[in-house]
Design a protein around this motif. Sequence first.
Motif, PDB file in Angstrom:
ATOM      1  N   LYS A 128       1.476  -1.104   0.641  1.00 19.00           N
ATOM      2  CA  LYS A 128      -0.008  -0.325   0.183  1.00 19.00           C
ATOM      3  C   LYS A 128       1.128   1.354  -0.134  1.00 19.00           C
ATOM      4  CE  LYS A 128      -3.694   1.578   2.490  1.00 19.00           C
ATOM      5  NZ  LYS A 128      -4.946   1.768   3.539  1.00 19.00           N
ATOM      6  N   ASN A 151       2.678   2.228  -3.484  1.00 19.43           N
ATOM      7  CA  ASN A 151       1.625   2.692  -4.591  1.00 19.43           C
ATOM      8  C   ASN A 151       0.998   4.006  -3.893  1.00 19.43           C
ATOM      9  OD1 ASN A 151       0.918   0.142  -6.076  1.00 19.43           O
ATOM     10  ND2 ASN A 151       0.046  -0.512  -4.811  1.00 19.43           N
ATOM     11  N   THR A 152       1.370   4.793  -2.941  1.00 24.10           N
ATOM     12  CA  THR A 152       1.495   5.697  -2.250  1.00 24.10           C
ATOM     13  C   THR A 152       1.816   6.445  -2.264  1.00 24.10           C
ATOM     14  OG1 THR A 152      -0.497   5.068  -1.087  1.00 24.10           O
ATOM     15  CG2 THR A 152      -0.271   6.649  -0.342  1.00 24.10           C
ATOM     16  N   GLU A 193      -0.811  14.230   2.471  1.00 24.12           N
ATOM     17  CA  GLU A 193      -2.096  13.333   2.156  1.00 24.12           C
ATOM     18  C   GLU A 193      -1.714  11.564   1.628  1.00 24.12           C
ATOM     19  OE1 GLU A 193      -0.223  15.933   1.369  1.00 24.12           O
ATOM     20  OE2 GLU A 193      -2.318  17.592   1.019  1.00 24.12           O
ATOM     21  N   ALA A 194       0.124  11.552   1.942  1.00 25.00           N
ATOM     22  CA  ALA A 194      -0.271  10.414   1.783  1.00 25.00           C
ATOM     23  C   ALA A 194      -0.510   9.080   3.533  1.00 25.00           C
ATOM     24  CB  ALA A 194       1.631  10.104   1.741  1.00 25.00           C
ATOM     25  N   ASN A 209      -3.817   8.854   3.460  1.00 22.94           N
ATOM     26  CA  ASN A 209      -4.445   7.519   2.349  1.00 22.94           C
ATOM     27  C   ASN A 209      -3.656   6.543   3.193  1.00 22.94           C
ATOM     28  OD1 ASN A 209      -5.314   9.819   0.637  1.00 22.94           O
ATOM     29  ND2 ASN A 209      -3.987   9.325  -0.374  1.00 22.94           N
ATOM     30  N   ILE A 210      -3.154   6.771   3.943  1.00 21.63           N
ATOM     31  CA  ILE A 210      -2.528   4.884   5.071  1.00 21.63           C
ATOM     32  C   ILE A 210      -3.713   4.717   5.757  1.00 21.63           C
ATOM     33  CG2 ILE A 210      -0.034   4.030   5.674  1.00 21.63           C
ATOM     34  CD1 ILE A 210       1.088   5.986   3.522  1.00 21.63           C
TER      35      ILE A 210
END
Length: 658
Positions: free
Chosen positions: A578, A581-582, A650-651, A654-655
């Motif tokens: 994950k 991809n982030t 932001e990462a 998202n995680i």
Amino acid sequence: MSYSLRLSSRVFRKSFRFALQTCTCQQQHGLHTSRTQKNKEPEPEVNGFDMKSFPVDSIRNFSIIAHVDHGKSTLADRLLEFTGAIKKDADNKQVLDKLQVERERGITVKAQTASVTYKYKGQTYLLNLIDTPGHVDFSYEVSRSLAACDGVILLVDANEGVQAQTVANFYLAFTNELPILPVLNKIDLKNADPEAVKEQLLNLFEIDPDEVLMISAKKGIGIEKVITGVIESIPSPAKKCNPDAPLRALLFDSWFDRYKGAVCLILVVDGTLRKGDTVASAHTGKTYDIRDLGILTPQERSVQQLFAGQVGYFTANIRSAKEAQVGDTFHRKGIPCEPLEGFRQAKPMVFAGMYPMDQSEHPALRAAIDRLTLNDSSVSINIESSAALGQGWRLGFLGLLHMDVFNQRLEQEHGAQVVVTTPSVPYKVRIHGEKALREYGEEEPTITNPIQWPDPQVIVETSEPVVMGTVITPDSYLGAIISLCQDRRGIQHNLRNLDQNRIIVQYKLPLNEIVVDFYDNLKSVSSGYATFDYEDIGFEPSSLVKLDILLNGNMIDELSTIVHSSRARVVGKQICEKLSNTLPRHLFQIAIQAAVRGRVLARTNIKAVRKDVLAKCYGGDISRKMKLLKRQAEGKKRMKMYGNIEVPREAFINILKR
């Protein structure tokens, strides 16, 4: 000219004298009227609703309990229509469900109260109805509501039969020694099988089939039988209420009004409460003047007084959420009394971090959370800070749906935009060593955040919360459900037939394994037919480890998590993928690693952003190309030594978010 001036002045003096006399007469008349009103006794009630006409023997306090979607709110609508509390209308759907999230999801989240009157055999009765939630995450609402009741209606779907939360709610009422009125709903459906459901009630709860009422709340069939059954089978609160004793009122619910402050929903156990009285809180000791007093019909309706056994609300300009603690006892100022038995404190089962999208919104979000927790006292709050997300809170919830509803109410009712991190559960760790004991303050601390996890060298034993899960399913799906439970480290405890087609299976499951997606997977493998309920059975020893995430060898505390040792490799691989991809690419390679106690269990790489240094080479010897590539590799190596990996906010969002 002079004559006209003298005339006008004479007219002005007469007009002024007349106006002065008129004003004086009005003042005297008003003073006389005010004195008359002051000496006059206040009218007993407003709108012709006299609370004195309902002695304790003519009061029935009851609630409706059932599994999700068995028709509690629909039955409450029909009861309100039949007693004349609301007009019969096709739009009467979920009248007591006032929250937007309740109407959108079609579930009851908050227990709602309505007081209605009904004339039976020449006597008028006051019926106080409480509509309760059906989902396991809101069982605390049900237990609070039962404290203000003297009996319950156990509602069962004649089509679905007894389901998991039906069993849990029955035993909740049974342990509170409340009379139970069994009612079968939806008998008008094509696939309804009332006789089979009656057999289930007999086998599980030893309920006589002849005592079960059969109704259709949607079509209004059998509603009168329900009301007469409540009056005849549910006792009055006369045994636990004393009208002649000093005032004692139990606060069993509250919500916040921006104009009135905290609105307190109470049960008057002893004595009489009047508008204008000064009451004191047994919990805080503070005193308040009753500004408004009333009942819910289901709209707010002001009254002058409430008597023993009656349920109503009051406002007293209470602005702080901490001053309206659910379970508190109110008594008259200067007349202390023994506090009533409160409620068992709700035990959070799921913890999640909550942060504002922008740190400038922190004060507004704090006020919104305080007001919402006044309406939902089962949420626990602890201040938390994160280097990546800033200042926030660690909130404890009763379950995953409870957390989702709380977040949705924050957005809808207060316009707050928040970041909610992945939910986790509390763990217990037994430690040794003087330094560790001084740091944690006890030998076995409870850990709700992976950042608080002790050093492995001082850990003696780790424990995780365990629940007893009950699954009711058609027998054709039993094999898939057993496989699902065993994959989640479940231990089978019991398995028995409910009837010819359905089975009850009980598994002891770690809470961490069911808190995120177990319910969704259960519905998937059973085609939506299986139902699930669980109850906490405490902590049990388990092999738990802290899974650390490293970026180029640097540990990122915010991404750490607690897992069982048998699942550390699988979870670590999922997080690494994950992240790959982030995270944005850098000019050098980034190594993402998942490690336990320094041992790397999973790894992925993010390739470096490279300039095509061979673009200018249109030919020539291979040594020229190798020289350029070697020089580039050396530069990347130096950059990796000195470069910092900046993980954007932001990462992290998202995680960490669900």
